[in-house]
Design a protein around this motif. Structure first.
Motif, PDB file in Angstrom:
ATOM      1  N   GLU A  63      -5.347  15.609  -5.052  1.00 22.02           N
ATOM      2  CA  GLU A  63      -5.564  16.591  -6.240  1.00 22.02           C
ATOM      3  C   GLU A  63      -4.284  16.009  -7.293  1.00 22.02           C
ATOM      4  N   GLU A  64      -4.855  15.818  -8.549  1.00 23.30           N
ATOM      5  CA  GLU A  64      -4.112  15.552  -9.576  1.00 23.30           C
ATOM      6  C   GLU A  64      -3.389  13.930  -9.511  1.00 23.30           C
ATOM      7  N   THR A  65      -3.783  13.174  -8.350  1.00 26.21           N
ATOM      8  CA  THR A  65      -3.243  11.875  -7.935  1.00 26.21           C
ATOM      9  C   THR A  65      -4.200  10.975  -8.852  1.00 26.21           C
ATOM     10  N   PRO A  66      -3.834  10.178  -9.645  1.00 23.15           N
ATOM     11  CA  PRO A  66      -5.023   9.076 -10.407  1.00 23.15           C
ATOM     12  C   PRO A  66      -4.960   7.955  -9.254  1.00 23.15           C
ATOM     13  N   TYR A  67      -6.240   7.304  -9.487  1.00 28.39           N
ATOM     14  CA  TYR A  67      -6.608   6.198  -8.797  1.00 28.39           C
ATOM     15  C   TYR A  67      -5.609   5.094  -9.058  1.00 28.39           C
ATOM     16  N   PRO A  68      -5.334   4.163  -8.142  1.00 32.10           N
ATOM     17  CA  PRO A  68      -4.877   3.002  -8.471  1.00 32.10           C
ATOM     18  C   PRO A  68      -5.669   2.029  -9.515  1.00 32.10           C
ATOM     19  N   ASN A  69      -4.963   1.156 -10.066  1.00 36.90           N
ATOM     20  CA  ASN A  69      -5.896   0.362 -11.103  1.00 36.90           C
ATOM     21  C   ASN A  69      -6.767  -0.277 -10.701  1.00 36.90           C
ATOM     22  N   THR A  70      -6.673  -0.904  -9.451  1.00 37.21           N
ATOM     23  CA  THR A  70      -7.904  -1.636  -8.846  1.00 37.21           C
ATOM     24  C   THR A  70      -7.752  -1.030  -7.427  1.00 37.21           C
ATOM     25  N   LEU A  71      -9.133  -1.152  -6.972  1.00 34.53           N
ATOM     26  CA  LEU A  71      -9.149  -1.161  -5.460  1.00 34.53           C
ATOM     27  C   LEU A  71      -9.868  -2.391  -4.874  1.00 34.53           C
ATOM     28  N   TYR A  72      -9.883  -2.631  -3.502  1.00 31.94           N
ATOM     29  CA  TYR A  72     -10.103  -3.949  -2.935  1.00 31.94           C
ATOM     30  C   TYR A  72     -10.979  -3.756  -2.007  1.00 31.94           C
ATOM     31  N   LYS A  73     -11.863  -4.686  -1.881  1.00 32.31           N
ATOM     32  CA  LYS A  73     -12.808  -4.776  -0.509  1.00 32.31           C
ATOM     33  C   LYS A  73     -12.829  -6.375   0.129  1.00 32.31           C
ATOM     34  N   TYR A  74     -12.028  -6.354   1.256  1.00 27.24           N
ATOM     35  CA  TYR A  74     -11.728  -7.716   1.769  1.00 27.24           C
ATOM     36  C   TYR A  74     -13.289  -7.956   2.813  1.00 27.24           C
ATOM     37  N   PHE A  87     -12.147  -4.005  -7.494  1.00 33.03           N
ATOM     38  CA  PHE A  87     -13.054  -3.179  -8.502  1.00 33.03           C
ATOM     39  C   PHE A  87     -12.283  -2.146  -9.344  1.00 33.03           C
ATOM     40  N   ASP A  88     -12.575  -1.571 -10.581  1.00 32.61           N
ATOM     41  CA  ASP A  88     -11.953  -0.699 -11.443  1.00 32.61           C
ATOM     42  C   ASP A  88     -12.529   0.443 -10.563  1.00 32.61           C
ATOM     43  N   PRO A  89     -11.592   1.415 -10.031  1.00 32.77           N
ATOM     44  CA  PRO A  89     -12.177   2.600  -9.430  1.00 32.77           C
ATOM     45  C   PRO A  89     -12.819   3.625 -10.133  1.00 32.77           C
ATOM     46  N   LYS A  90     -12.302   3.900 -11.320  1.00 35.07           N
ATOM     47  CA  LYS A  90     -12.844   4.942 -12.098  1.00 35.07           C
ATOM     48  C   LYS A  90     -14.598   4.526 -12.354  1.00 35.07           C
ATOM     49  N   GLY A 150     -15.486  10.000  -5.056  1.00 37.22           N
ATOM     50  CA  GLY A 150     -14.426   8.946  -4.034  1.00 37.22           C
ATOM     51  C   GLY A 150     -13.135   9.855  -3.973  1.00 37.22           C
ATOM     52  N   GLY A 151     -12.526   9.469  -3.136  1.00 32.97           N
ATOM     53  CA  GLY A 151     -11.031   9.958  -2.811  1.00 32.97           C
ATOM     54  C   GLY A 151     -10.188   9.286  -2.011  1.00 32.97           C
ATOM     55  N   ALA A 152      -9.039   9.369  -1.818  1.00 33.26           N
ATOM     56  CA  ALA A 152      -8.231   8.926  -0.754  1.00 33.26           C
ATOM     57  C   ALA A 152      -8.217   9.326   0.543  1.00 33.26           C
ATOM     58  N   VAL A 153      -8.133   8.551   1.689  1.00 29.79           N
ATOM     59  CA  VAL A 153      -7.950   8.909   2.785  1.00 29.79           C
ATOM     60  C   VAL A 153      -6.452   9.636   3.390  1.00 29.79           C
ATOM     61  N   LEU A 154      -6.470  10.557   4.046  1.00 29.43           N
ATOM     62  CA  LEU A 154      -5.353  11.348   4.230  1.00 29.43           C
ATOM     63  C   LEU A 154      -4.866  11.013   5.743  1.00 29.43           C
ATOM     64  N   TYR A 155      -3.546  10.567   5.971  1.00 30.97           N
ATOM     65  CA  TYR A 155      -3.266  10.302   7.182  1.00 30.97           C
ATOM     66  C   TYR A 155      -2.308  11.407   8.108  1.00 30.97           C
ATOM     67  N   HIS A 156      -2.649  11.742   8.999  1.00 33.60           N
ATOM     68  CA  HIS A 156      -2.159  12.763   9.905  1.00 33.60           C
ATOM     69  C   HIS A 156      -1.400  12.442  11.123  1.00 33.60           C
ATOM     70  N   ASP A 157      -0.441  12.973  11.602  1.00 33.37           N
ATOM     71  CA  ASP A 157       0.419  12.853  12.707  1.00 33.37           C
ATOM     72  C   ASP A 157      -0.921  13.308  13.920  1.00 33.37           C
ATOM     73  N   TYR A 205      -9.155   4.104   0.248  1.00 30.89           N
ATOM     74  CA  TYR A 205      -9.945   5.065  -0.405  1.00 30.89           C
ATOM     75  C   TYR A 205     -11.380   4.892  -0.062  1.00 30.89           C
ATOM     76  N   ARG A 206     -11.860   5.978  -0.235  1.00 34.41           N
ATOM     77  CA  ARG A 206     -13.459   5.987   0.161  1.00 34.41           C
ATOM     78  C   ARG A 206     -14.353   6.690  -0.601  1.00 34.41           C
ATOM     79  N   THR A 207     -15.797   6.307  -0.521  1.00 38.29           N
ATOM     80  CA  THR A 207     -16.720   6.921  -1.273  1.00 38.29           C
ATOM     81  C   THR A 207     -17.804   6.845  -0.105  1.00 38.29           C
TER      82      THR A 207
END
Length: 272
Positions: A12-23, A151-154, A163-170, A204-206
């Motif tokens: 929440e309230e975290t902006p997307y990076p300027n660019t997201l990439y697909k390899y 890609f421009d994420p917006k 879409g949103g960011a993946v959260l990583y857990h212990d 990041y995923r959708t």
């Protein structure tokens, strides 16, 4: 296909990076269509290497006896609407000894069926904020011989419905049945939760979903608008022949897209 609005924000309230990439890999014809046809593919989670990625079982086994009875009450209410609550509860208690909840083996069978059903009805598009990750270039672009699309994420996520960011857990999160976790919460946990060993991906995923019936291969392919594309990065070890092929394969609407070359300098990836 028309995409439903199913925006899920996991930071929440975290902006997307300027660019997201697909390899991608250029010698894979299916990967080439990311450029040649502006197609993104939403694969089922069964192809993911992480055994828990989108495969976290719903923990019916962790419900208390009363919670299992109340779950049975909700099922009965859907089947026989209009009865008083005590009718449903008494019937749920009577049926409990022969219900799936009374058998660990049956719970495992239900979890397996749900996982298989989820896999058929969901498609995940995975992206990263890093165009200079050696691990990503090695694993997803065939040892630096492939390419990476920015890609421009917006624009991309607005078009795809969110879409949103993946959260990583212990530890992988525990997912409870409804109502302890709503359907939306279950979906968010499944799609946007991974173990911290994968945190280097900064993913990041959708996603696409089609609950009424399984997604076909055609359903999983979506054409992205050209304005969502920002750049193409060529792998450090991409053969010259493939570079020429990419240049010739660009559709007219991507002819002027920025193209960069990655190089490796003392083990570090440099984009020029």
């Amino acid at each position: 296909m028309k995409l439903e609005n199913k925006k899920i924000v996991t930071k929440e309230e975290t902006p997307y990076p300027n660019t997201l990439y697909k390899y991608r890999e250029w010698d894979n014809p299916y990967h080439q269509t990311l450029i040649t046809k502006r197609e993104v593919f939403f694969p089922p989670p069964s192809g993911f290497e992480d055994p828990y990625d989108c495969k976290i079982p719903i923990r019916y086994d962790l419900l208390t006896y009363n919670e299992r009875i109340e779950f049975g009450v909700r099922v009965l209410k859907a089947k026989e609407p209009g009865k008083p609550h005590h009718y449903y509860r008494q019937k749920a208690i009577q049926q409990y000894p022969n219900s799936a909840f009374a058998s660990p083996k049956r719970i495992e069978e239900i979890q397996k069926i749900e996982a298989e059903d989820f896999d058929k009805r969901i498609g995940i598009l995975c992206l990263t904020e890093h165009p200079d990750s050696s691990e990503m270039w090695n694993y997803y672009s065939k040892n630096h011989t492939g390419f990476c699309v920015g890609f421009d994420p917006k624009i991309l996520f607005d078009y795809l419905g969110g879409g949103g960011a993946v959260l990583y857990h212990d530890e992988i999160p525990i997912i409870y049945p409804t109502p302890k976790h709503s359907y939306d919460e279950q979906l968010a946990f499944q799609i946007f939760s991974k173990h911290k060993k994968w945190a280097f991906e900064d993913e990041y995923r959708t996603f696409l979903s089609k609950m009424a019936q399984p997604l076909s291969t055609e359903d999983r392919i979506v054409i992205v608008p050209p304005e969502a594309y920002t750049e193409i990065i060529l792998g450090a070890y991409m053969p010259e022949e493939w570079k020429e092929q990419i240049t010739k394969a660009l559709p007219p609407e991507l002819i002027n897209i920025k193209t960069r070359q990655s190089t490796i300098n003392e083990g570090e990836i440099v984009l020029v």
